[in-house]
Design a protein around this motif. Structure first.
Motif, PDB file in Angstrom:
ATOM      1  N   SER A  41      44.077  33.601  28.523  1.00  0.00           N
ATOM      2  CA  SER A  41      45.134  34.581  28.295  1.00  0.00           C
ATOM      3  C   SER A  41      44.498  35.954  28.128  1.00  0.00           C
ATOM      4  O   SER A  41      43.281  36.090  28.011  1.00  0.00           O
ATOM      5  CB  SER A  41      45.951  34.211  27.047  1.00  0.00           C
ATOM      6  OG  SER A  41      45.115  34.202  25.908  1.00  0.00           O
ATOM      7  N   LYS A  44      43.072  39.566  32.370  1.00  0.00           N
ATOM      8  CA  LYS A  44      42.735  38.614  33.431  1.00  0.00           C
ATOM      9  C   LYS A  44      41.353  38.884  34.019  1.00  0.00           C
ATOM     10  O   LYS A  44      40.591  37.959  34.292  1.00  0.00           O
ATOM     11  CB  LYS A  44      43.804  38.654  34.521  1.00  0.00           C
ATOM     12  CG  LYS A  44      43.584  37.609  35.614  1.00  0.00           C
ATOM     13  CD  LYS A  44      44.823  37.396  36.451  1.00  0.00           C
ATOM     14  CE  LYS A  44      45.163  38.591  37.303  1.00  0.00           C
ATOM     15  NZ  LYS A  44      46.294  38.305  38.213  1.00  0.00           N
ATOM     16  N   GLU A  45      41.009  40.151  34.214  1.00  0.00           N
ATOM     17  CA  GLU A  45      39.716  40.499  34.814  1.00  0.00           C
ATOM     18  C   GLU A  45      38.568  40.055  33.916  1.00  0.00           C
ATOM     19  O   GLU A  45      37.557  39.525  34.392  1.00  0.00           O
ATOM     20  CB  GLU A  45      39.643  42.007  35.068  1.00  0.00           C
ATOM     21  CG  GLU A  45      40.588  42.501  36.143  1.00  0.00           C
ATOM     22  CD  GLU A  45      40.368  41.803  37.483  1.00  0.00           C
ATOM     23  OE1 GLU A  45      39.190  41.603  37.861  1.00  0.00           O
ATOM     24  OE2 GLU A  45      41.356  41.416  38.114  1.00  0.00           O
ATOM     25  N   PHE A  48      38.466  36.195  33.917  1.00  0.00           N
ATOM     26  CA  PHE A  48      37.953  35.769  35.222  1.00  0.00           C
ATOM     27  C   PHE A  48      36.436  35.968  35.290  1.00  0.00           C
ATOM     28  O   PHE A  48      35.696  35.102  35.761  1.00  0.00           O
ATOM     29  CB  PHE A  48      38.644  36.595  36.311  1.00  0.00           C
ATOM     30  CG  PHE A  48      38.465  36.072  37.703  1.00  0.00           C
ATOM     31  CD1 PHE A  48      39.348  35.149  38.239  1.00  0.00           C
ATOM     32  CD2 PHE A  48      37.407  36.499  38.494  1.00  0.00           C
ATOM     33  CE1 PHE A  48      39.185  34.671  39.533  1.00  0.00           C
ATOM     34  CE2 PHE A  48      37.235  36.026  39.786  1.00  0.00           C
ATOM     35  CZ  PHE A  48      38.132  35.110  40.308  1.00  0.00           C
ATOM     36  N   TYR A  76      49.158  32.715  36.953  1.00  0.00           N
ATOM     37  CA  TYR A  76      48.257  33.612  36.225  1.00  0.00           C
ATOM     38  C   TYR A  76      47.177  34.174  37.155  1.00  0.00           C
ATOM     39  O   TYR A  76      46.819  35.355  37.070  1.00  0.00           O
ATOM     40  CB  TYR A  76      47.630  32.854  35.057  1.00  0.00           C
ATOM     41  CG  TYR A  76      46.620  33.633  34.259  1.00  0.00           C
ATOM     42  CD1 TYR A  76      47.028  34.624  33.367  1.00  0.00           C
ATOM     43  CD2 TYR A  76      45.258  33.369  34.373  1.00  0.00           C
ATOM     44  CE1 TYR A  76      46.107  35.332  32.615  1.00  0.00           C
ATOM     45  CE2 TYR A  76      44.326  34.066  33.638  1.00  0.00           C
ATOM     46  CZ  TYR A  76      44.753  35.052  32.753  1.00  0.00           C
ATOM     47  OH  TYR A  76      43.826  35.765  32.023  1.00  0.00           O
ATOM     48  N   LEU A  77      46.668  33.316  38.052  1.00  0.00           N
ATOM     49  CA  LEU A  77      45.605  33.745  38.961  1.00  0.00           C
ATOM     50  C   LEU A  77      46.125  34.208  40.315  1.00  0.00           C
ATOM     51  O   LEU A  77      45.346  34.584  41.183  1.00  0.00           O
ATOM     52  CB  LEU A  77      44.603  32.599  39.169  1.00  0.00           C
ATOM     53  CG  LEU A  77      43.757  32.205  37.955  1.00  0.00           C
ATOM     54  CD1 LEU A  77      42.853  31.022  38.303  1.00  0.00           C
ATOM     55  CD2 LEU A  77      42.903  33.376  37.482  1.00  0.00           C
TER      56      LEU A  77
END
Length: 360
Positions: A41, A44-45, A48, A76-77
């Motif tokens: 959560s 995102k970057e 990731f 999400y991705l």
């Protein structure tokens, strides 16, 4: 080839800690890695990036990394069941569908152009797998993996576990299950009372858990669910032969060198003409037929005792046995050792012609 694996949780531990753990596990020959995107959560970057660095390092160690996901993670991705590029970009070997789709989507995913493995949740015991099979998937790209259960008393019963495993083995699909480290505290969720698949494993040593799963002949890969397992635990798991059941034993003081050699330096094979009372390995009576086995520690026999017949038993002298029941000893059988109490239940898994051995 059967494999052993471990788990890393990039959102719950520092990157350096995870990389050190991967390096340590690599030293002991671990080759599977489980990780979890379900709890991802926030930025995102950043998330990731953390996952990608961890996975890249595991890949350099020739490990196979599979991430736990569900349909929400696709969103999400920005992924789609028809295009798994986002997961390939992470460097993953495969994705595990903790919860899945309708069956058609899973079938389509097994044909993904990246060759990603699609691992299915094995623990539900419903017709989920049969439904996917009805859509004619590429089963070469399918795997199965059980759940783990952080809540005490919520793990699978053994009977249900076997039923679920047999559903997947019917289609020759590779299977995996989880064991729990007593030293590890990190998992994907805040509750951590052990992370095992089988409830009966929650309080027993990790190497016994692993031996049990391999002894069922229904599990191909065993994964330590929580992080970070101790180096002692990693070493103990790495030394298990997944194809030969090896028992930890306590040996009686004063046994002869030949009896010690029979116990530890022979490949034991359970005879095909099995008995309800004992597991029998006849190699000792053949190899040492001219040796005098003097009577020694001929007390009455308890289940789990390791026995070698002495020369009063004539042509049986030198035969090694493991007691499956309590028996009266008539003075012709030496009790040379005893299986560790937490492994006695594994005697039920020794089949006709099975190979087995012992470690101190």
């Amino acid at each position: 080839m059967r494999k052993v694996g471990f788990s890393v949780y990039p959102t719950h531990a520092e990157l350096e800690e995870n990389l050190e753990y991967i390096e340590k596990a690599n030293k002991y020959g671990f080759n599977r890695v489980f990780t979890c995107l379900l709890s991802a959560s926030g930025d995102k970057e950043k998330v990731f990036s953390e996952f990608k660095k961890t996975i890249e390092y595991a890949n350099k160690c020739n490990m196979e990394v599979i991430a736990d996901i569900n349909p929400k993670i696709f969103k999400y991705l920005g992924a789609d069941y028809g295009d798994l590029k986002a997961f390939n970009d992470l460097g993953l070997y495969g994705i595990r569908l903790d919860t899945g789709f309708s069956g058609l989507e899973e079938s389509v995913m097994t044909f993904n152009k990246y060759g990603l493995k699609i691992e299915l949740n094995m623990s539900a015991g419903n017709k989920y797998l049969d439904n996917i099979i009805s859509y004619n998937p590429n089963t070469e790209n399918m795997l199965g993996c059980h759940n783990f259960y952080p809540h005490r008393y919520s793990g699978l019963s053994y009977d249900h576990f076997i039923k679920c495993c047999e559903q997947f083995k019917k289609y020759n699909i590779r299977t995996a299950s989880f064991v729990s480290s007593k030293n590890a505290k990190i998992g994907p969720w805040p509750v951590s009372e052990g992370l095992c698949t089988l409830e009966e494993h929650r309080c027993i040593p990790i190497d016994v858990q692993v031996k049990h799963l391999f002894a069922t002949d229904l599990i191909d890969d065993v994964i330590i669910a929580n992080a970070f397992a101790s180096e002692e635990e990693l070493k103990a798991v790495s030394e298990i032969n997944p194809y030969k059941l090896t028992f930890k034993v306590n040996i009686e003081a004063g046994i002869s060198k030949i009896e010690n050699d029979i116990v530890f330096n022979e490949l034991h094979i359970n005879r095909g003409d099995i008995s309800d009372y004992m597991i029998r390995s006849s190699i000792g009576r053949i190899k040492y037929k001219d040796y005098e086995f003097k009577p020694f520690n001929t007390r009455d026999i308890k289940k789990g005792d390791i026995l070698i017949d002495n020369s009063l038993y004539k042509n049986y002298a030198g035969e090694l046995q493991i007691a499956l029941k309590d028996m009266k000893n008539y003075g012709k059988t030496n009790v040379v050792g005893r299986i560790s109490n937490d492994e006695i239940f594994l005697l039920d898994y020794v089949k006709p012609w099975q190979k087995f051995g012992f470690t101190k």
